[in-house]
Each structure stands twice: as C-alpha cells, then as structure tokens.
Write a protein that holds these residues in place. Structure first.
Motif, mmCIF file in Angstrom:
data_model
loop_
_atom_site.group_PDB
_atom_site.id
_atom_site.type_symbol
_atom_site.label_atom_id
_atom_site.label_comp_id
_atom_site.label_asym_id
_atom_site.label_seq_id
_atom_site.Cartn_x
_atom_site.Cartn_y
_atom_site.Cartn_z
ATOM 1 N N VAL A 28 31.828 -28.667 104.712
ATOM 2 C CA VAL A 28 31.821 -29.447 105.952
ATOM 3 C C VAL A 28 30.861 -30.621 105.800
ATOM 4 N N TYR A 29 31.333 -31.771 106.228
ATOM 5 C CA TYR A 29 30.532 -33.001 106.230
ATOM 6 C C TYR A 29 30.471 -33.505 107.657
ATOM 7 N N GLN A 30 29.278 -33.824 108.112
ATOM 8 C CA GLN A 30 29.060 -34.335 109.466
ATOM 9 C C GLN A 30 28.318 -35.649 109.316
ATOM 10 N N GLY A 31 28.972 -36.712 109.647
ATOM 11 C CA GLY A 31 28.313 -38.002 109.479
ATOM 12 C C GLY A 31 29.223 -39.114 109.909
ATOM 13 N N GLY A 32 29.056 -40.219 109.265
ATOM 14 C CA GLY A 32 29.863 -41.362 109.631
ATOM 15 C C GLY A 32 30.065 -42.313 108.480
ATOM 16 N N MET A 33 31.166 -43.014 108.570
ATOM 17 C CA MET A 33 31.489 -44.064 107.613
ATOM 18 C C MET A 33 31.884 -45.282 108.428
ATOM 19 N N PRO A 34 31.247 -46.411 108.195
ATOM 20 C CA PRO A 34 31.637 -47.614 108.938
ATOM 21 C C PRO A 34 32.953 -48.169 108.414
ATOM 22 N N PRO A 35 33.614 -48.996 109.222
ATOM 23 C CA PRO A 35 34.795 -49.669 108.679
ATOM 24 C C PRO A 35 34.382 -50.579 107.524
ATOM 25 N N VAL A 36 35.315 -50.814 106.637
ATOM 26 C CA VAL A 36 35.050 -51.650 105.467
ATOM 27 C C VAL A 36 35.853 -52.938 105.623
ATOM 28 N N ILE A 37 35.202 -54.049 105.420
ATOM 29 C CA ILE A 37 35.854 -55.352 105.601
ATOM 30 C C ILE A 37 36.714 -55.661 104.380
ATOM 31 N N LEU A 38 37.915 -55.093 104.386
ATOM 32 C CA LEU A 38 38.881 -55.309 103.314
ATOM 33 C C LEU A 38 40.242 -55.619 103.925
ATOM 34 N N ARG A 39 40.975 -56.488 103.284
ATOM 35 C CA ARG A 39 42.350 -56.800 103.697
ATOM 36 C C ARG A 39 43.259 -55.615 103.372
ATOM 37 N N ASP A 40 44.415 -55.571 104.011
ATOM 38 C CA ASP A 40 45.355 -54.466 103.807
ATOM 39 C C ASP A 40 45.707 -54.294 102.327
ATOM 40 N N GLU A 41 45.895 -55.398 101.619
ATOM 41 C CA GLU A 41 46.238 -55.353 100.200
ATOM 42 C C GLU A 41 45.108 -54.714 99.388
ATOM 43 N N GLU A 42 43.877 -55.009 99.773
ATOM 44 C CA GLU A 42 42.722 -54.450 99.070
ATOM 45 C C GLU A 42 42.569 -52.963 99.357
ATOM 46 N N VAL A 43 42.795 -52.567 100.619
ATOM 47 C CA VAL A 43 42.724 -51.141 100.976
ATOM 48 C C VAL A 43 43.790 -50.367 100.208
ATOM 49 N N ALA A 44 45.007 -50.893 100.172
ATOM 50 C CA ALA A 44 46.086 -50.236 99.423
ATOM 51 C C ALA A 44 45.722 -50.128 97.944
ATOM 52 N N ALA A 45 45.120 -51.167 97.384
ATOM 53 C CA ALA A 45 44.725 -51.152 95.975
ATOM 54 C C ALA A 45 43.641 -50.108 95.713
ATOM 55 N N VAL A 46 42.668 -50.007 96.607
ATOM 56 C CA VAL A 46 41.607 -49.007 96.451
ATOM 57 C C VAL A 46 42.197 -47.604 96.501
ATOM 58 N N PHE A 47 43.055 -47.349 97.491
ATOM 59 C CA PHE A 47 43.640 -46.016 97.581
ATOM 60 C C PHE A 47 44.583 -45.729 96.420
ATOM 61 N N THR A 48 45.247 -46.738 95.894
ATOM 62 C CA THR A 48 46.074 -46.524 94.702
ATOM 63 C C THR A 48 45.185 -46.063 93.558
ATOM 64 N N TYR A 49 44.030 -46.699 93.418
ATOM 65 C CA TYR A 49 43.068 -46.293 92.386
ATOM 66 C C TYR A 49 42.574 -44.866 92.635
ATOM 67 N N VAL A 50 42.150 -44.575 93.850
ATOM 68 C CA VAL A 50 41.620 -43.246 94.180
ATOM 69 C C VAL A 50 42.694 -42.174 94.017
ATOM 70 N N PHE A 51 43.897 -42.463 94.496
ATOM 71 C CA PHE A 51 44.974 -41.469 94.490
ATOM 72 C C PHE A 51 45.517 -41.195 93.087
ATOM 73 N N THR A 52 45.143 -42.014 92.111
ATOM 74 C CA THR A 52 45.633 -41.815 90.740
ATOM 75 C C THR A 52 44.490 -41.613 89.740
#
Length: 135
Positions: free
Chosen positions: A79-103
């Motif tokens: 269990v994690y209790q905390g917070g993460m702020p939004p990250v100032i990234l464009r949709d293309e950048e978010v998709a690219a980050v998750f593509t990296y993380v997911f693979t």
C-alpha cells in the motif's frame, strides 16, 4: 523511382525525429521518484517495473500524469499513501513514456495510443494540455 524512395526516406526520418523519446522523457520526468529502472522506493514511491497496478487500474495509471494521483493505491500487494502531481507533458509525450514503461523492466502491456491519452485527459480537471499548462 529513386526520387520517390528518397522522398519516403526523408519523410520517415522527419517523422521519426519528431516523435517523442519515451525513455528520455521518463528519465527526465519520472525517474527521480520511480527510479531509473522503475523499481520505485519501497513504502514511498510505487514501482512501475512489474507493477500489477498498471494492468488492474490501467485508466487510473494512465491518468496519473494527466491530473495527478492522490490517496491510497496498492501495487504488488504494497500500500502506498501519498501523492503525485500532474506532469506537464503533451499527450504524445505521455503516450511515449507509457510505451516505454509498458515495454520495459519485464512489463509486456498493450501500449496506449495518443488518442487514448487525449480521451482520458478530456475526462480530467485539465481537459487539454493547454489547460494543465495554464494551471
């Protein structure tokens, strides 16, 4: 024929050069908390490597950088209790980050599209990148 081939190569190179690099963006925007290899910090920042949260709560995971994440979550039984702020990234950048993380790091998940990220962003407090940036 050769001219067409050169045009295609040039166009492909331009598109490839313009595509965001998820690994680089991850290292710049995410690694400080989640670790360079996605291991997180036990009890403080959840891991992304082999994280069941990414599959069990895919939408919530994808929305985290778009609107932030606050409150209790469970990742791999911890269990994690905390917070993460939004990250100032464009949709293309978010998709690219998750593509990296997911693979990476043993993850083998369906990668998100830019359209999926944009659709999720539209459901958040900050309906566009510009709205998030202005906030």
């Amino acid at each position: 024929m050769l001219r067409r081939l050169l045009v295609c190569i040039t166009l492909f190179s331009t598109i490839a050069a313009a595509a965001p690099d998820g690994a680089t963006i991850y290292q710049q925007a995410c690694a400080l908390c989640h670790g360079a290899t996605g291991q997180g910090v036990p009890g403080v920042f959840p891991p992304l490597a082999g994280a069941d949260f990414l599959t069990k709560q895919r939408e919530r995971a994808l929305k985290a950088p778009l609107e932030g994440l606050l409150g209790k979550i469970e990742v791999n039984g911890q269990v994690y209790q905390g917070g993460m702020p939004p990250v100032i990234l464009r949709d293309e950048e978010v998709a690219a980050v998750f593509t990296y993380v997911f693979t990476s790091w043993g993850n083998a998940l369906e990668v998100p599209t830019v359209a999926e990220i944009a659709g999720l962003r539209a459901k958040t407090k900050f309906k566009t990148f510009e709205a998030l940036q202005a906030a």
